[in-house]
Design a protein around this motif. Sequence first.
Motif, mmCIF file in Angstrom:
data_model
loop_
_atom_site.group_PDB
_atom_site.id
_atom_site.type_symbol
_atom_site.label_atom_id
_atom_site.label_comp_id
_atom_site.label_asym_id
_atom_site.label_seq_id
_atom_site.Cartn_x
_atom_site.Cartn_y
_atom_site.Cartn_z
ATOM 1 N N LYS A 236 0.821 -1.205 0.000
ATOM 2 C CA LYS A 236 0.000 0.000 0.000
ATOM 3 C C LYS A 236 0.861 1.264 0.000
ATOM 4 O O LYS A 236 1.895 1.314 0.662
ATOM 5 N N PRO A 237 0.413 2.310 -0.735
ATOM 6 C CA PRO A 237 1.191 3.545 -0.837
ATOM 7 C C PRO A 237 1.570 4.151 0.507
ATOM 8 O O PRO A 237 2.686 4.643 0.681
ATOM 9 N N TYR A 238 0.646 4.114 1.482
ATOM 10 C CA TYR A 238 0.923 4.746 2.767
ATOM 11 C C TYR A 238 1.903 3.940 3.606
ATOM 12 O O TYR A 238 2.414 4.432 4.618
ATOM 13 N N ASP A 239 2.164 2.713 3.222
ATOM 14 C CA ASP A 239 3.229 1.929 3.857
ATOM 15 C C ASP A 239 4.541 2.121 3.102
ATOM 16 O O ASP A 239 5.605 2.250 3.702
ATOM 17 N N VAL A 240 4.428 2.175 1.795
ATOM 18 C CA VAL A 240 5.611 2.240 0.938
ATOM 19 C C VAL A 240 6.408 3.519 1.149
ATOM 20 O O VAL A 240 7.632 3.495 1.250
ATOM 21 N N TYR A 241 5.723 4.656 1.218
ATOM 22 C CA TYR A 241 6.460 5.924 1.261
ATOM 23 C C TYR A 241 7.350 6.018 2.497
ATOM 24 O O TYR A 241 8.437 6.616 2.454
ATOM 25 N N ILE A 242 6.929 5.407 3.583
ATOM 26 C CA ILE A 242 7.751 5.392 4.801
ATOM 27 C C ILE A 242 8.922 4.436 4.636
ATOM 28 O O ILE A 242 10.061 4.752 4.993
ATOM 29 N N ASP A 243 8.658 3.280 4.058
ATOM 30 C CA ASP A 243 9.693 2.247 3.919
ATOM 31 C C ASP A 243 10.847 2.690 3.022
ATOM 32 O O ASP A 243 11.973 2.229 3.188
ATOM 33 N N VAL A 244 10.575 3.566 2.044
ATOM 34 C CA VAL A 244 11.641 3.986 1.136
ATOM 35 C C VAL A 244 12.270 5.319 1.534
ATOM 36 O O VAL A 244 13.113 5.850 0.815
ATOM 37 N N GLY A 245 11.829 5.872 2.681
ATOM 38 C CA GLY A 245 12.542 7.017 3.230
ATOM 39 C C GLY A 245 11.960 8.394 2.992
ATOM 40 O O GLY A 245 12.636 9.399 3.257
ATOM 41 N N PHE A 246 10.710 8.489 2.524
ATOM 42 C CA PHE A 246 10.089 9.811 2.373
ATOM 43 C C PHE A 246 9.526 10.272 3.720
ATOM 44 O O PHE A 246 9.007 9.462 4.490
#
Length: 203
Positions: A167-177
């Motif tokens: 999910k986008p709201y999980d991904v953005y944190i995982d990649v450092g944004f």
Amino acid sequence: MSDAPYERFVGWFHPEFVQKLSLSFLNIDLSTSKMHCNLLRADTQTYHKIIDIFEQLLLPPSDAFGNTMLQHCYVTELLILLNQAHEHTTLTPGIHVISNSKITNIIYYINQHLNDDLSLDSLAQQFFISKYYLTRLFKQYTGLSLHQYVLKKRLIVARTMLMNGEKPYDVYIDVGFNNYPHFSKSFKDEFGIAPSNLNKILE
């Protein structure tokens, strides 16, 4: 350096994916890890083939019959062409291959720590190098600023994660944004589609 405009394509392939492709083709090593340089020389025909493949791979995901297999074929052809270009570069007399162990180590560190602080100040301190020298060196050997590389790397990894169903709201944190609006805008600028829309297409 020439001021003429140019187009840059950035690709990232998971090592396990490349290894599986290699095994499916009589165990031929398709990886690019043996390429200890950042500059490859390709003839005009090979160059245009590489660009054509990149453009196919950048098309939005499709559920058309056989599309996944077709994408695998594109990746396989691309890796073969890159390896052939590397061989040509290595064997051709008079070609100066640009490489730098410091930049190679920094790139490896970035790739392994996308969720960490990858600011210029942080990396300069991590690798005991002047941030002004790092800025110049990174641009010289990669053609990108440090910020551009980190941003593109994070977006490429994010796209892969989204295509794998995360999910986008999980991904953005995982990649450092640091925040979702910045991630969403950067993703759309890079790929022409919002991360939430990409996620819906794949559902």
